[in-house]
Each structure stands twice: as C-alpha cells, then as structure tokens.
Design an enzyme around this catalytic site. Structure first.
Site, mmCIF file in Angstrom:
data_model
loop_
_atom_site.group_PDB
_atom_site.id
_atom_site.type_symbol
_atom_site.label_atom_id
_atom_site.label_comp_id
_atom_site.label_asym_id
_atom_site.label_seq_id
_atom_site.Cartn_x
_atom_site.Cartn_y
_atom_site.Cartn_z
ATOM 1 N N SER A 1 0.910 -1.361 0.027
ATOM 2 C CA SER A 1 -0.115 0.032 0.084
ATOM 3 C C SER A 1 0.870 1.346 0.140
ATOM 4 O O SER A 1 0.476 2.311 -0.584
ATOM 5 C CB SER A 1 -0.939 0.074 1.297
ATOM 6 N N CYS A 2 2.000 1.230 0.595
ATOM 7 C CA CYS A 2 2.470 2.569 0.592
ATOM 8 C C CYS A 2 3.893 2.481 0.235
ATOM 9 O O CYS A 2 4.707 3.381 0.285
ATOM 10 C CB CYS A 2 2.758 3.158 2.323
#
Length: 282
Positions: free
Chosen positions: A114-115
């Site tokens: 996600s990051c």
C-alpha cells in the site's frame, strides 16, 4: 511464471440469493531484493517482472543509472529451508565500482503493497539526489485534453484488473499520448519500479520525454521514483500527499492529481501544462 492470479472459493450473496463459486484473485507474495548477496529490502508484490522490479527499485535508491551498472540479476537457488527455489528472492549484482547504499543505515526494509518503502531513518534519506535534473530541452508541453485521455488508456491496458479488480497500474506515455509501456501490481510503487526497471535494462533512462500515469493516489515515493528516473510529468487519478507536492515543487516535477474526465488539479510544474486560453486564477 503463472502466479499472477489464483483461484479461491467464495460464498456469493446477491439480493438474498446464496451460492458458492470460485473467484479469481490477484496473487500477492513477498519478494526479497538482495544487492551483491546482501539483503536490502522485502516488498509484497504480484509475481512477474521481478528482475525489472528489482532494477527499478535500485534506480529509485540511486544505485543504478544505466544498464552498464548492472552485471546480472538472478533468482536465489535454495531460498527455501528445503533448498528449493521459491522464486521470491532475487540477487542484483552490480559491476565493480558501482556506489552502494549504506547497509548500516537505520531503516525499515519491509515495503508494503500500500505504501512502498516506509520508515527510513529520516526524510533526508528518502530525498536521494537525482542523477538527472528535470529540465526539458526543448520544454515538454501537455494539454489538459491529452491528460484527460490517459486514465481511460491506462484502464484499457489493464489486463489482470479485468479478471480480479485488485491491481494497481502504472503506464508510461510519450508526449503525444502514445502508450509506451504498462505494468500492474498489488502495489502501485511496484508497478512503477517495473516500468523503470524495464527502461533501465533497455538502456532508455532518463525518461525525460514521458508522462507517468498511475492509478490511485500520488505518494511521496511515487514522486521520488519519477524524479529519479528523469520523468517530468506524474499524473494520478486520486490525491497527492503533501510531501509529494513539496518534492514536485522542489525538483520541477509536474504533478497532476484528481485526473478524472476533463477535471484535474495541477499541484506543481504548471509551466508544462499548455492551455488553449489563459485560465482564470483565484
């Protein structure tokens, strides 16, 4: 490698009707990236284009700049406890004399889908000095109409998303809006690394006449990856982060967010946006 998707049994409920059926899911597995035999990072990714992903990651880390820096990339045999090859560990070998990162740098080498790479020792460690200043000669100019067409072109190129609905995508376009390459992954940062890694292995860096289009938001890390590859324009269908805007303003990157239909926000580098009429400023 045929592990891009997997099948799982699901209970399907539609308007009160219950049925059981198989569903196609995007595959997600860890990839450990080693540099000259030393562990460097682990990322959760969709298997496929692993060598390009590793090479692109090392471009964003400032280790690789051209194909001549790279000796080879191999899967590590015996990666599993029983000695089998999991195809989830790659070792990037550089040519002698290539500057290497500080392996003692305090950092979290786990990267999530996600990051991206998180928890570096400081913001200064993330702001790696770019090898190619984003200065266009001649200046690259893009119209809002061209930018507006890119999300649909990106979506049309997403093959696995159509079957799973669970992948991010990144695409490179030339200044006329022609699709140059596209990659998909559970992590949009991985998709960008795959694009950049493929360009590096083709000795096509810097990507100074291209536009990078990403699904989802534009994080600081995506802006950094664009800058490190010499890409002058980054466009996203969702919002950028404040740090992404700051980095774009510092480096001259054109950053476009909320690119939906004919609407968009230009957060930095507006000098590359070619307007038919002067837009009113508020």
């Amino acid at each position: 490698m045929g592990r891009v998707t997997e099948r799982r049994k699901v209970l399907r409920i539609r308007d009160g009707a219950v049925s059981s059926r198989p569903d196609t899911l995007v595959a997600e597995e860890p990839l450990e990236i080693r540099l000259n035999g030393k562990p460097l990072a682990i990322t959760m990714r969709t298997p496929g284009d692993d060598f390009a992903l590793a090479a692109g990651f090392l471009v964003s880390e400032g280790v690789l700049a051209s194909a001549s820096d790279l000796r080879n990339i191999v899967y590590c045999a015996g990666a599993a406890a029983d000695g089998s090859n999991t195809y989830n560990v790659v070792d990037v070998k550089t040519v002698p004399g290539t500057a290497l990162p500080d392996f003692s740098l305090e950092r979290n080498v786990y990267t999530s889908s996600s990051c991206g790479l998180c928890g570096k020792a400081s913001l200064d460690a993330v702001r790696t000095t770019a090898r190619w200043p984003i200065a266009d000669t001649p200046p690259l100019g893009v119209t809002p109409e061209l930018l507006s067409s890119l999300p649909d072109r990106l979506r049309a190129a997403q093959r696995v998303f159509d079957r799973t609905g669970g992948l991010h995508a990144a695409a490179l376009f030339d200044e006329d809006g022609n699709l140059l390459d596209t990659r998909e992954d559970v992590g949009r940062h991985n998709a960008v690394d795959k694009l950049v890694g493929r360009a590096l292995r083709s000795d096509a860096l810097p990507l100074s006449r291209t536009i990078l289009m990403v699904s989802g938001r534009a994080s600081f890390e995506l802006a950094q990856k664009a800058v490190m590859a010499g890409i002058p324009v980054l466009a996203a269908v969702s919002a950028p982060s404040s740090l992404a805007v700051d980095l774009a303003a510092e480096t001259g990157l054109t950053l476009v967010g909320f690119l939906r239909g004919s609407s968009m926000n230009v957060y930095a580098g507006e000098h590359r946006i070619v307007l038919r009429e002067a837009a009113p400023r508020s």
